[in-house]
Design an enzyme around this catalytic site. Structure first.
Site, mmCIF file in Angstrom:
data_model
loop_
_atom_site.group_PDB
_atom_site.id
_atom_site.type_symbol
_atom_site.label_atom_id
_atom_site.label_comp_id
_atom_site.label_asym_id
_atom_site.label_seq_id
_atom_site.Cartn_x
_atom_site.Cartn_y
_atom_site.Cartn_z
ATOM 1 N N GLY A 1 0.820 -1.218 0.000
ATOM 2 C CA GLY A 1 0.000 0.000 0.000
ATOM 3 C C GLY A 1 0.848 1.261 0.000
ATOM 4 N N ALA B 1 -1.042 -0.039 13.156
ATOM 5 C CA ALA B 1 -1.333 1.249 12.505
ATOM 6 C C ALA B 1 -2.789 1.597 12.785
ATOM 7 C CB ALA B 1 -1.077 1.152 11.010
ATOM 8 N N ASN C 1 -5.088 -12.226 14.208
ATOM 9 C CA ASN C 1 -4.084 -13.113 13.588
ATOM 10 C C ASN C 1 -2.662 -12.598 13.777
ATOM 11 O OD1 ASN C 1 -5.850 -15.096 12.691
ATOM 12 N ND2 ASN C 1 -6.394 -13.910 10.874
ATOM 13 N N GLN D 1 -2.732 -9.130 29.137
ATOM 14 C CA GLN D 1 -2.916 -10.556 29.429
ATOM 15 C C GLN D 1 -1.668 -11.397 29.157
ATOM 16 O OE1 GLN D 1 -6.660 -11.688 27.693
ATOM 17 N NE2 GLN D 1 -6.304 -13.868 28.042
ATOM 18 N N TYR E 1 -14.725 0.966 9.530
ATOM 19 C CA TYR E 1 -13.314 1.355 9.663
ATOM 20 C C TYR E 1 -13.032 1.851 11.080
ATOM 21 C CZ TYR E 1 -8.891 3.721 8.486
ATOM 22 O OH TYR E 1 -7.578 4.122 8.438
ATOM 23 N N LEU F 1 -0.198 -2.993 9.004
ATOM 24 C CA LEU F 1 -0.796 -1.871 8.272
ATOM 25 C C LEU F 1 -1.949 -2.308 7.383
ATOM 26 C CD1 LEU F 1 1.941 -0.591 9.157
ATOM 27 C CD2 LEU F 1 2.034 0.536 6.947
ATOM 28 N N LYS G 1 -10.975 -0.341 13.786
ATOM 29 C CA LYS G 1 -9.670 0.105 14.285
ATOM 30 C C LYS G 1 -9.690 0.243 15.807
ATOM 31 C CE LYS G 1 -7.069 0.766 10.596
ATOM 32 N NZ LYS G 1 -5.704 0.250 10.440
ATOM 33 N N TYR H 1 -3.805 -8.000 24.708
ATOM 34 C CA TYR H 1 -2.628 -8.875 24.559
ATOM 35 C C TYR H 1 -1.476 -8.375 25.441
ATOM 36 C CZ TYR H 1 -3.879 -12.302 21.010
ATOM 37 O OH TYR H 1 -4.416 -13.376 20.358
ATOM 38 N N ASN I 1 -2.859 -8.508 0.189
ATOM 39 C CA ASN I 1 -3.791 -9.185 -0.720
ATOM 40 C C ASN I 1 -4.044 -8.327 -1.969
ATOM 41 O OD1 ASN I 1 -5.446 -7.182 0.194
ATOM 42 N ND2 ASN I 1 -7.137 -8.506 0.815
HETATM 43 N N1 NAD Z 1 -2.648 7.227 4.932
HETATM 44 C C1 NAD Z 1 -3.252 7.758 5.960
HETATM 45 O O1 NAD Z 1 -3.469 8.981 5.995
HETATM 46 C C2 NAD Z 1 -3.637 6.916 7.145
HETATM 47 C C3 NAD Z 1 -4.254 7.550 8.220
HETATM 48 C C4 NAD Z 1 -4.624 6.795 9.320
HETATM 49 C C5 NAD Z 1 -4.360 5.440 9.357
HETATM 50 N N2 NAD Z 1 -3.769 4.842 8.294
HETATM 51 C C6 NAD Z 1 -3.554 3.383 8.378
HETATM 52 O O2 NAD Z 1 -2.316 3.017 7.824
HETATM 53 C C7 NAD Z 1 -2.429 1.779 7.142
HETATM 54 C C8 NAD Z 1 -1.935 1.931 5.717
HETATM 55 O O3 NAD Z 1 -2.729 2.925 5.061
HETATM 56 P P1 NAD Z 1 -2.439 3.377 3.561
HETATM 57 O O4 NAD Z 1 -2.769 4.803 3.469
HETATM 58 O O5 NAD Z 1 -1.114 2.903 3.136
HETATM 59 O O6 NAD Z 1 -3.608 2.583 2.806
HETATM 60 P P2 NAD Z 1 -3.549 1.653 1.509
HETATM 61 O O7 NAD Z 1 -4.946 1.320 1.169
HETATM 62 O O8 NAD Z 1 -2.694 2.274 0.458
HETATM 63 O O9 NAD Z 1 -2.778 0.377 2.051
HETATM 64 C C9 NAD Z 1 -3.402 -0.668 2.725
HETATM 65 C C10 NAD Z 1 -2.798 -1.971 2.217
HETATM 66 O O10 NAD Z 1 -3.410 -3.062 2.913
HETATM 67 C C11 NAD Z 1 -3.732 -4.073 1.962
HETATM 68 N N3 NAD Z 1 -4.834 -4.870 2.501
HETATM 69 C C12 NAD Z 1 -6.120 -4.490 2.683
HETATM 70 N N4 NAD Z 1 -6.828 -5.501 3.217
HETATM 71 C C13 NAD Z 1 -5.969 -6.530 3.377
HETATM 72 C C14 NAD Z 1 -6.093 -7.850 3.862
HETATM 73 N N5 NAD Z 1 -7.271 -8.321 4.311
HETATM 74 N N6 NAD Z 1 -5.000 -8.653 3.882
HETATM 75 C C15 NAD Z 1 -3.802 -8.191 3.416
HETATM 76 N N7 NAD Z 1 -3.628 -6.956 2.936
HETATM 77 C C16 NAD Z 1 -4.694 -6.132 2.914
HETATM 78 C C17 NAD Z 1 -4.076 -3.314 0.709
HETATM 79 O O11 NAD Z 1 -4.029 -4.089 -0.465
HETATM 80 C C18 NAD Z 1 -3.045 -2.204 0.725
HETATM 81 O O12 NAD Z 1 -1.856 -2.598 0.107
HETATM 82 C C19 NAD Z 1 -3.892 1.348 7.234
HETATM 83 O O13 NAD Z 1 -4.034 0.429 8.282
HETATM 84 C C20 NAD Z 1 -4.613 2.638 7.571
HETATM 85 O O14 NAD Z 1 -5.769 2.406 8.321
HETATM 86 C C21 NAD Z 1 -3.407 5.544 7.186
#
Ligand code: NAD
Length: 330
Positions: free
Chosen positions: A11, A113, A98, A161, A144, A72, A148, A158, A33
């Site tokens: 991502g 994250a 997991n 515990q 979402y 992430l 989260k 975790y 994925n």
């Molecule tokens: N970018 C932001 O401003 C921001 C802000 C707050 C939180 N976050 C958190 O940071 C993390 C990354 O965000 P991002 O901006 O890079 O988003 P993104 O959508 O670009 O990246 C998320 C990645 O997770 C993968 N993914 C989704 N579901 C999945 C699954 N079930 N199994 C395996 N992979 C899976 C996606 O294919 C993608 O590559 C996320 O958890 C998001 O909630 C990001």
């Protein structure tokens, strides 16, 4: 050298994190994925001896040997996480179960994250970590936000515990190269619309505020958080506290792209927060960190990326961290 698992590693944030961790000499296992992160984001790492890419959905258990886990995996933009809200909750909750289970089995440290969305539409401004939030549990964004929040709960259970070493960071709006061009997030939206000369869509009156953190700053804080002593669990806000209205952002993007785009106004989506600004006092204290990249510089780098991408002239691989770009130009 550490063996580090990055879930969601293809991502926007995950791919930059893989770059950074490899550059620091670690072995990186990128698990994704590819729901929102294209393989192209990490294609340049394919031949790196320390890099491994695995297609896997984190809602299923994973058995690997690692020292650290950055969890992430989760679509981050409303357009994407609302496409399949049940899967979004599963990704946050089952994914956390997991990854925490894996961390427990192999005695790894895990960084979750999390997000400023855990504060919902806040009554407190700016938001400190002590604030419990104001979240709608049954709305369109709940998959979402509540997913989260539950992942955070699991981390702390975790920790209490099983004494698992956990680090929870609450990420505020982050932007930069490799954002998905069609994910509806405000920075990528405005930049792409401006570069294409299309109308720039403002939701609401544009006076709602956001704070924008450049990806390099964010990663620095994330890695510092992972490296804190075991008793530091968070949650820790990370983001840039400089606040801008959406209108200010739109006008800056128009200036920097020299675009002739016009602003158009549309109704605010459901549960869209009016204000969002991190209080980063804790991050400053625990991580010795504060963001260094100003919005203008970060936007210029992001605009260069999207310009090249839209013209088909550049692969995602060619993103240079701003600190490195500054060194090269000295
Ligand atoms: N970018 C932001 O401003 C921001 C802000 C707050 C939180 N976050 C958190 O940071 C993390 C990354 O965000 P991002 O901006 O890079 O988003 P993104 O959508 O670009 O990246 C998320 C990645 O997770 C993968 N993914 C989704 N579901 C999945 C699954 N079930 N199994 C395996 N992979 C899976 C996606 O294919 C993608 O590559 C996320 O958890 C998001 O909630 C990001």
């Amino acid at each position: 050298m550490k063996r580090i698992l990055v879930t969601g590693g293809a991502g926007f944030l995950g791919s930059h994190l893989c770059d950074r961790l490899l550059a620091e000499g670690n072995d990186v296992l990128c698990v994704d994925n590819f729901f929102t992160g294209p393989k192209l984001n990490v294609a340049h790492l394919r031949d790196h001896p320390g890099f491994e890419l695995m297609r896997h959905d984190v809602t299923f258990p994973l058995y690997v040997e690692v020292d650290e886990i950055y969890n992430l995996a989760c679509p981050a933009s409303p357009i994407h996480y609302q496409l399949d809200p049940v899967q979004t909750t599963k990704t946050s909750v089952h994914g956390a179960i997991n990854m925490l289970g894996l961390a427990k089995r192999v005695k790894a440290k895990i960084l979750q994250a999390s997000t400023s969305e855990v504060y919902g539409d806040p009554e407190l401004h700016p938001q400190t970590e002590a604030y419990w939030g104001r979240v709608n549990p049954v709305g369109e964004r709940s998959c979402y936000d509540e997913g989260k929040r539950c992942a955070e709960t699991l981390c702390f259970d975790y920790w209490r515990q099983h004494r698992l070493r956990v680090k929870v960071v609450r990420i505020f709006n982050t932007y930069g190269p490799r954002m998905h061009p069609d994910d509806g997030r405000v920075v990528s939206n405005f930049v792409v619309q401006a570069l294409k000369g299309k109308d720039i869509t403002i939701y609401g009156d544009g006076r709602q505020t956001r704070s924008f953190c450049y990806v390099d700053d964010l990663l620095e804080a994330m890695i510092r958080a992972m490296n804190t002593p075991d008793e530091v669990t968070g949650p820790i806000n990370i983001g840039n506290p400089c606040e801008f209205t959406i209108l200010e952002l739109a006008n800056l993007v128009i200036d920097l792209t020299a675009s002739r785009s016009k602003l158009i106004f549309k109704p605010l989506p459901a549960d869209d927060p009016r204000q969002r600004q991190p209080d980063i006092t804790l991050a400053k204290k625990l991580l010795g960190w504060a963001p260094r990249i100003e919005l203008k510089e970060g936007l210029e780098s992001t605009i260069r990326y999207f310009e090249a991408q839209l013209s088909g002239a550049m692969a995602q691989a060619e993103v240079i961290p701003i600190a490195r770009a500054r060194e090269l130009s000295d």
